[in-house]
Every structure is written in C-alpha cells, then in structure tokens.
Design a protein around this motif. Sequence first.
Motif, PDB file in Angstrom:
ATOM      1  N   LEU A   1     -24.889 -30.523  21.861  1.00  0.00           N
ATOM      2  CA  LEU A   1     -24.477 -30.298  23.043  1.00  0.00           C
ATOM      3  C   LEU A   1     -25.325 -29.907  24.303  1.00  0.00           C
ATOM      4  O   LEU A   1     -24.337 -29.770  25.443  1.00  0.00           O
ATOM      5  N   ASP A   2     -26.552 -29.048  24.004  1.00  0.00           N
ATOM      6  CA  ASP A   2     -26.763 -28.604  25.144  1.00  0.00           C
ATOM      7  C   ASP A   2     -28.019 -29.453  25.448  1.00  0.00           C
ATOM      8  O   ASP A   2     -28.667 -29.226  27.003  1.00  0.00           O
ATOM      9  N   LEU A   3     -27.959 -30.737  25.309  1.00  0.00           N
ATOM     10  CA  LEU A   3     -28.763 -31.364  25.904  1.00  0.00           C
ATOM     11  C   LEU A   3     -29.200 -31.738  27.320  1.00  0.00           C
ATOM     12  O   LEU A   3     -30.294 -31.665  28.056  1.00  0.00           O
ATOM     13  N   LEU A   4     -27.936 -31.794  28.158  1.00  0.00           N
ATOM     14  CA  LEU A   4     -27.976 -32.135  29.230  1.00  0.00           C
ATOM     15  C   LEU A   4     -28.083 -30.768  29.539  1.00  0.00           C
ATOM     16  O   LEU A   4     -29.078 -31.071  31.362  1.00  0.00           O
ATOM     17  N   LEU A   5     -27.292 -29.830  29.857  1.00  0.00           N
ATOM     18  CA  LEU A   5     -27.948 -28.653  30.250  1.00  0.00           C
ATOM     19  C   LEU A   5     -29.478 -28.280  30.457  1.00  0.00           C
ATOM     20  O   LEU A   5     -30.078 -28.221  31.134  1.00  0.00           O
ATOM     21  N   SER A   6     -29.648 -28.373  29.212  1.00  0.00           N
ATOM     22  CA  SER A   6     -31.269 -28.343  28.786  1.00  0.00           C
ATOM     23  C   SER A   6     -32.087 -29.181  29.741  1.00  0.00           C
ATOM     24  O   SER A   6     -33.542 -28.684  30.140  1.00  0.00           O
ATOM     25  N   TRP A   7     -31.472 -30.260  30.396  1.00  0.00           N
ATOM     26  CA  TRP A   7     -32.394 -31.599  30.794  1.00  0.00           C
ATOM     27  C   TRP A   7     -32.088 -31.115  32.520  1.00  0.00           C
ATOM     28  O   TRP A   7     -33.726 -31.507  33.090  1.00  0.00           O
ATOM     29  N   LEU A   8     -31.309 -30.495  33.099  1.00  0.00           N
ATOM     30  CA  LEU A   8     -30.378 -30.092  34.075  1.00  0.00           C
ATOM     31  C   LEU A   8     -31.700 -29.093  34.659  1.00  0.00           C
ATOM     32  O   LEU A   8     -31.777 -28.339  35.985  1.00  0.00           O
ATOM     33  N   TYR A   9     -31.417 -27.734  33.762  1.00  0.00           N
ATOM     34  CA  TYR A   9     -31.995 -26.964  33.788  1.00  0.00           C
ATOM     35  C   TYR A   9     -33.587 -26.565  34.122  1.00  0.00           C
ATOM     36  O   TYR A   9     -34.239 -27.254  33.237  1.00  0.00           O
ATOM     37  N   GLY A  10     -33.944 -25.941  35.093  1.00  0.00           N
ATOM     38  CA  GLY A  10     -35.418 -25.883  35.395  1.00  0.00           C
ATOM     39  C   GLY A  10     -36.382 -25.697  33.585  1.00  0.00           C
ATOM     40  O   GLY A  10     -36.445 -24.931  32.821  1.00  0.00           O
ATOM     41  N   GLN A  11     -37.368 -26.323  33.133  1.00  0.00           N
ATOM     42  CA  GLN A  11     -37.655 -26.266  32.689  1.00  0.00           C
ATOM     43  C   GLN A  11     -39.259 -26.501  32.635  1.00  0.00           C
ATOM     44  O   GLN A  11     -39.745 -28.006  32.945  1.00  0.00           O
ATOM     45  N   ASP A  12     -40.520 -25.954  32.031  1.00  0.00           N
ATOM     46  CA  ASP A  12     -41.733 -26.413  31.942  1.00  0.00           C
ATOM     47  C   ASP A  12     -41.772 -27.615  31.135  1.00  0.00           C
ATOM     48  O   ASP A  12     -42.797 -28.509  31.094  1.00  0.00           O
ATOM     49  N   VAL A  13     -41.513 -27.521  29.818  1.00  0.00           N
ATOM     50  CA  VAL A  13     -41.707 -28.418  29.038  1.00  0.00           C
ATOM     51  C   VAL A  13     -40.391 -28.162  28.645  1.00  0.00           C
ATOM     52  O   VAL A  13     -39.902 -27.273  27.613  1.00  0.00           O
ATOM     53  N   LEU A  14     -40.160 -29.608  27.704  1.00  0.00           N
ATOM     54  CA  LEU A  14     -38.476 -30.699  27.124  1.00  0.00           C
ATOM     55  C   LEU A  14     -38.725 -30.727  25.920  1.00  0.00           C
ATOM     56  O   LEU A  14     -39.912 -31.856  25.164  1.00  0.00           O
ATOM     57  N   PHE A  15     -39.252 -30.407  24.312  1.00  0.00           N
ATOM     58  CA  PHE A  15     -38.789 -30.887  22.935  1.00  0.00           C
ATOM     59  C   PHE A  15     -37.314 -31.027  22.799  1.00  0.00           C
ATOM     60  O   PHE A  15     -36.647 -30.776  22.636  1.00  0.00           O
ATOM     61  N   ILE A  16     -37.782 -32.419  22.638  1.00  0.00           N
ATOM     62  CA  ILE A  16     -36.102 -33.412  21.240  1.00  0.00           C
ATOM     63  C   ILE A  16     -36.977 -34.029  20.432  1.00  0.00           C
ATOM     64  O   ILE A  16     -37.445 -34.658  20.455  1.00  0.00           O
ATOM     65  N   SER A  17     -35.822 -33.187  18.890  1.00  0.00           N
ATOM     66  CA  SER A  17     -35.904 -33.926  18.245  1.00  0.00           C
ATOM     67  C   SER A  17     -35.625 -35.071  17.836  1.00  0.00           C
ATOM     68  O   SER A  17     -33.912 -34.967  18.148  1.00  0.00           O
ATOM     69  N   SER A  18     -35.408 -36.114  16.726  1.00  0.00           N
ATOM     70  CA  SER A  18     -34.987 -37.152  16.440  1.00  0.00           C
ATOM     71  C   SER A  18     -34.005 -37.532  15.025  1.00  0.00           C
ATOM     72  O   SER A  18     -34.706 -36.039  14.824  1.00  0.00           O
ATOM     73  N   GLY A  19     -32.933 -37.278  14.561  1.00  0.00           N
ATOM     74  CA  GLY A  19     -32.298 -37.527  13.310  1.00  0.00           C
ATOM     75  C   GLY A  19     -33.150 -37.055  12.169  1.00  0.00           C
ATOM     76  O   GLY A  19     -32.825 -35.941  11.653  1.00  0.00           O
TER      77      GLY A  19
END
Length: 256
Positions: free
Chosen positions: A190-208
Amino acid sequence: MLAVAVVVLVAVLWWLCSSWRDAVCSRAVGLLPGVRAPLLLIAHPDDECMFFAPTIFGVLQGQRPLSVLCCSTGNYYNQGETRKKELIQSCAALGIAPSNVTLIDHSELPDSPSVKWDERLLSSLILNHIREKNIDLVITFDEGGVSGHSNHISLYHAIRSLHDSGKLPKGCSVLVLESVSIFRKYISILDLLLSWLYGQDVLFISSGRQYKQAKEAMWHHQSQLLWFRHIYLFFSRYMMINTLHFLHDEKAEKKS
C-alpha cells in the motif's frame, strides 16, 4: 465495505506493481551508470533480507557482482557463530555468492541497540574494505537506520564521515536507504504510491517471486524468527519496496 475497498486497492496496487516493476527497476539500474563493484554495508546478519532485498534484486538485475560487508556477528544473544552461517545461507538464497560476503567480528563493534560504534574504527575498517575490493558504490542505511537501531545509524555516520572528508576513492558514490514513518513502514504494498510520489533518487520494487525469495532468505535466519518477525515479513514495505537517496555534500545540503 471498508474491507472490500482495501482488497480492491491492494489488487490494483499489485497490478500496478507488476506493470511498473520492470520499467522502474530498469530505470533504477540505469541511474547507476558505470557501477562495476557495488557494496551492501550492513550492521547485522538478517539486515540484508529484512531491509535491502528489493535493492539487492535490482542491483543484481544489472549483472553486477554485489558484495556484502556485515560489521558485526549479531552476537547480542550469544548466537554469533550461528548467525555467521545464517548470513551466508541467506545471501546465497538472494543470489550473492559466499565469496562476496565478508563479516567483521570485532570486540569494539558489539551488536547492541544501545551502543554507538566508534566512528574512527568503523570508518577505517569500511575504507580498507572499499579499497581492497575496488568498490565504486556503497549502499547502506540513512541517518534514521530504518528501525532507529544505534548500530545501523553508526554505519551512516561512518560512511558520511568518509564521504564528506573526501576519503572515499574517486568515483565511489553512496546510496542510503530511506527511513519512513512507522505508518508507512507497515502498510506493505500500500506504500507503493507514496514511494512513487515522494522524491527519491532510486526506487526498487520486488516482484511477487522476489518477495517470496526474500522471505525464503529470511527462513535461513532461524535464530531470529520470533513471532513478531513473522508479522514484519508480511506487513513491512521494506520486503517489497526500497527508496534510496544519493549522499551529497552535507554543507551543500544545509545551504540549499
């Protein structure tokens, strides 16, 4: 109705996660141009899978030989020898060869949430390892240490000191894992959208599949699998999402 809404939201986020993940990870890996020898700097065995699994998978996606430097044996409950073996097994489950895992066992670097490690000693040990392995990217905790653990925070201050004093080898950069609020920490995907919207230099998302792999890595830390860690594995966003920032000059950051 609320339960239905939550289920629908989770389903949508899972779909978005599947749709975005490859593009996001490709973009994230693309933000590390020329990186040949990355290092994951952690404080205790199990940090690698509890906090950094999405980053590990993302970095390995770029076909880079990721190294791990663990700065204690995790001997708080006199389980250090067991935890050394667990770390090797966990890293292997994540795709990191045993030959790329180094563990420091130093009496002045005890596993303790109340002990701040000696910055000069720690910096010296880290810098020697960086030089020995020709490391050009260090990945570690930020000033919050994710969980507020003193040992995690000590790593940040040590690498910050090396960075700001210009002691790191030329071209060696530092990425720090963002510490988020307790609310965000335990809302998983559920934090995905917040992580995407807030500033970051690098974002990693794991698959299932990678999330399952991270949990399997944690199973190798049998000495640490107390009841509350099972809850952590299910609810923590760090099992699926990592947001990281490049370390910049502290004086310049304060001026800005």
